[in-house]
Design a protein around this motif. Structure first.
Motif, PDB file in Angstrom:
ATOM      1  N   GLN A   9      -4.488   2.794  -4.661  1.00 55.76           N
ATOM      2  CA  GLN A   9      -3.531   3.887  -4.498  1.00 55.76           C
ATOM      3  C   GLN A   9      -2.999   3.953  -3.073  1.00 55.76           C
ATOM      4  O   GLN A   9      -1.807   4.215  -2.847  1.00 55.76           O
ATOM      5  N   ALA A  10      -3.855   3.694  -2.100  1.00 57.10           N
ATOM      6  CA  ALA A  10      -3.427   3.711  -0.700  1.00 57.10           C
ATOM      7  C   ALA A  10      -2.435   2.581  -0.417  1.00 57.10           C
ATOM      8  O   ALA A  10      -1.442   2.772   0.292  1.00 57.10           O
ATOM      9  N   TYR A  11      -2.718   1.405  -0.987  1.00 61.61           N
ATOM     10  CA  TYR A  11      -1.812   0.262  -0.778  1.00 61.61           C
ATOM     11  C   TYR A  11      -0.441   0.551  -1.405  1.00 61.61           C
ATOM     12  O   TYR A  11       0.598   0.256  -0.812  1.00 61.61           O
ATOM     13  N   ASN A  30       5.314   2.011  -0.692  1.00 64.48           N
ATOM     14  CA  ASN A  30       6.335   2.787  -1.403  1.00 64.48           C
ATOM     15  C   ASN A  30       6.724   2.156  -2.739  1.00 64.48           C
ATOM     16  O   ASN A  30       7.897   2.165  -3.140  1.00 64.48           O
ATOM     17  N   TYR A  31       5.744   1.592  -3.444  1.00 59.12           N
ATOM     18  CA  TYR A  31       6.002   1.005  -4.753  1.00 59.12           C
ATOM     19  C   TYR A  31       5.993   2.092  -5.827  1.00 59.12           C
ATOM     20  O   TYR A  31       5.264   3.079  -5.731  1.00 59.12           O
ATOM     21  N   ASP A  32       6.771   1.862  -6.875  1.00 62.04           N
ATOM     22  CA  ASP A  32       6.771   2.764  -8.027  1.00 62.04           C
ATOM     23  C   ASP A  32       5.719   2.255  -9.017  1.00 62.04           C
ATOM     24  O   ASP A  32       6.033   1.662 -10.055  1.00 62.04           O
ATOM     25  N   ALA A  70      -3.030  -8.587  -5.297  1.00 57.97           N
ATOM     26  CA  ALA A  70      -3.472  -9.608  -4.342  1.00 57.97           C
ATOM     27  C   ALA A  70      -3.779  -9.000  -2.979  1.00 57.97           C
ATOM     28  O   ALA A  70      -4.742  -9.408  -2.312  1.00 57.97           O
ATOM     29  N   GLY A  71      -2.981  -7.996  -2.567  1.00 57.44           N
ATOM     30  CA  GLY A  71      -3.192  -7.381  -1.257  1.00 57.44           C
ATOM     31  C   GLY A  71      -4.520  -6.655  -1.138  1.00 57.44           C
ATOM     32  O   GLY A  71      -5.124  -6.624  -0.065  1.00 57.44           O
ATOM     33  N   VAL A  72      -4.993  -6.081  -2.244  1.00 62.08           N
ATOM     34  CA  VAL A  72      -6.243  -5.322  -2.221  1.00 62.08           C
ATOM     35  C   VAL A  72      -7.446  -6.191  -2.568  1.00 62.08           C
ATOM     36  O   VAL A  72      -8.502  -6.099  -1.935  1.00 62.08           O
ATOM     37  N   THR A  73      -7.286  -7.055  -3.587  1.00 61.95           N
ATOM     38  CA  THR A  73      -8.438  -7.816  -4.072  1.00 61.95           C
ATOM     39  C   THR A  73      -8.573  -9.194  -3.445  1.00 61.95           C
ATOM     40  O   THR A  73      -9.630  -9.815  -3.543  1.00 61.95           O
TER      41      THR A  73
END
Length: 447
Positions: free
Chosen positions: A228-230, A235-237, A276-279
């Motif tokens: 959720q923070a990422y 600013n993704y929908d 990918a950015g989080v995991t």
């Protein structure tokens, strides 16, 4: 010619045009036969035009129900004006019956109004006017109507195989002032095994449509807060929620034709970036790097000569299930580039098997071509628009004919509703198009 009442002529023919639009001429495999190579609806719409042309005294040339050609009289040299009468599936979201051909608030509504039964009818109406006025032409103007443009264009390959190529052709199935050429079109399928952060991933519905939605299930439910923070930071929908004990991400984008990425936004690449950015998922991260830029920088490929059009690509479909990854990529490449060159770039950087399933080469007409100059002159005289011809990312009959351009009807691509719900065209627009096509056909006929 200047005293012609184009509005009256068009409105007097409106009932015939509505009859054309009311035929659901979608390819129907269940009714394909020797007599009906593309199914009953396609045969019916072709026969509708055939019967009207016979009634009006034209000669109708038959091409085994793949296509028909309508002409006033044979000449040594010929120009073909080529249109398709088949349409895509209506899809969902319509406020009207897609085949009702309703007239409402100055618009004619229904599947095929923009793509492209209306323009097919307007070219016929133009030739009917020329015939009624007994105007003499130096070239044979042949109106060619096919029924498989939305699928394989086998109709026009069959026609050219029997009729031979014309001196020149145009199709009213593109952009104004003119699509002087079309980029090559290809489709890659991606296949691979997958062991990563997702239990499943579902994105997109069709290769040549920028995906407006995508969903994924994340195996590690403890990552909800971090995801959720990422999402918020970029600013993704995208929604992140627990459903039945599973962590689900749902991404929303904006659909558009894959050849016009500036009009859409991919829900798939947004979701790939988040996961990918989080995991740290290497497979999805690589897909994001390859396809986030719709102009090819992610695969190391950008068009060098912008005058011939840019390179575009879109990961239109991505599905992951039970350890298997499947994707479909739409690519549009300019004149001077090859599909082999583009495919090799994808193979080098995309960690999956790559299959080239479809490849239609680019085509380009010279700006000094006398037919091109004449069409441009007509358009500029009738509109006051002196903008330059464009290189289109679309696929039309121009691909089959070669020495062919797409001449209208679109002048505002962002408002184009072809292949979408509630497809429509303004009646006043039809009148103006009739004037343009009447003058274009006459001027080319006497050139």
């Amino acid at each position: 010619m200047d005293q012609i009442n184009f509005k009256k002529i068009f409105l007097d023919s409106l009932g015939e045009l509505q009859g054309l639009l009311q035929i659901p001429s979608v390819y129907d495999e269940k009714t394909v036969s020797g007599q009906m190579p593309y199914g009953e609806g396609s045969w019916r719409v072709l026969d509708y035009m055939r019967q009207i042309a016979f009634r009006d005294g034209f000669e109708v040339l038959e091409y085994d129900n793949h296509a028909i050609a309508v002409r006033m009289e044979a000449k040594e040299e010929r120009v073909d004006v080529v249109s398709h009468l088949d349409v895509v599936e209506p899809g969902e979201g319509w406020e009207y019956d897609p085949f009702c051909a309703a007239v409402e608030n100055g618009y004619l509504i229904g599947r095929g109004t923009e793509d492209m039964k209306v323009c097919a009818w307007l070219t016929y109406l133009a030739l009917r006017m020329i015939s009624a006025q007994k105007l003499q032409l130096n070239r044979e103007i042949r109106l060619v109507f096919g029924c498989d443009e939305e699928r394989t264009m086998a109709d026009m390959h069959h026609y050219i195989g029997k009729a031979g190529e014309p001196e020149f052709a145009f199709t009213p199935d593109g952009r104004f002032p003119m699509s002087i050429g079309e980029k090559g079109a290809l489709m890659w399928r991606l296949k691979g095994s997958y062991r990563g952060a997702c239990k499943w991933f579902q994105g997109g519905v069709q290769c040549n449509v920028i995906p407006s939605s995508a969903r994924a299930c994340i195996l590690d439910t403890s990552l909800e807060t971090e995801l959720q923070a990422y999402i918020a930071g970029h600013n993704y929908d995208i929604s992140c929620m627990m459903e039945g004990g599973e962590l689900i991400l749902e991404s929303r984008g904006k659909a558009a034709h894959a050849s016009m990425p500036h009009l859409g936004h991919s829900a798939v690449t947004d979701l790939l970036d988040v996961i990918a950015g989080v995991t740290g998922d290497s497979v999805l991260g690589n897909l994001y790097r390859c396809f986030a830029d719709p102009y090819g920088s992610g695969i190391g490929l950008k068009a060098e000569d912008e005058s011939k059009g840019d390179f575009t690509l879109s990961l239109g479909v991505l599905n992951i299930e039970e350890g298997h990854l499947y994707g479909e990529v739409d690519g549009r490449y300019p004149y001077g580039m090859t599909s082999r060159e583009a495919t090799e770039c994808v193979e080098k950087v995309c960690h999956a098997e790559v299959f080239l399933d479809y490849d239609a080469a680019p085509n380009l007409c010279g700006r000094d071509d006398p037919f091109v100059r004449e069409l441009l002159a007509v358009y500029r005289e009738k509109t006051g628009d002196f903008s330059e011809p464009v290189i289109s990312g679309g696929v039309s009959y121009s691909k089959v004919f070669g020495h062919c351009v797409a001449f209208g009807p679109v002048d505002k691509p962002e408002e184009y509703l072809a292949h979408k719900a509630n497809e429509k065209i303004a009646l006043d627009r039809c009148v103006k198009l009739l004037e343009i096509y009447y003058n274009a056909i006459y001027r080319i006929g006497i050139l």
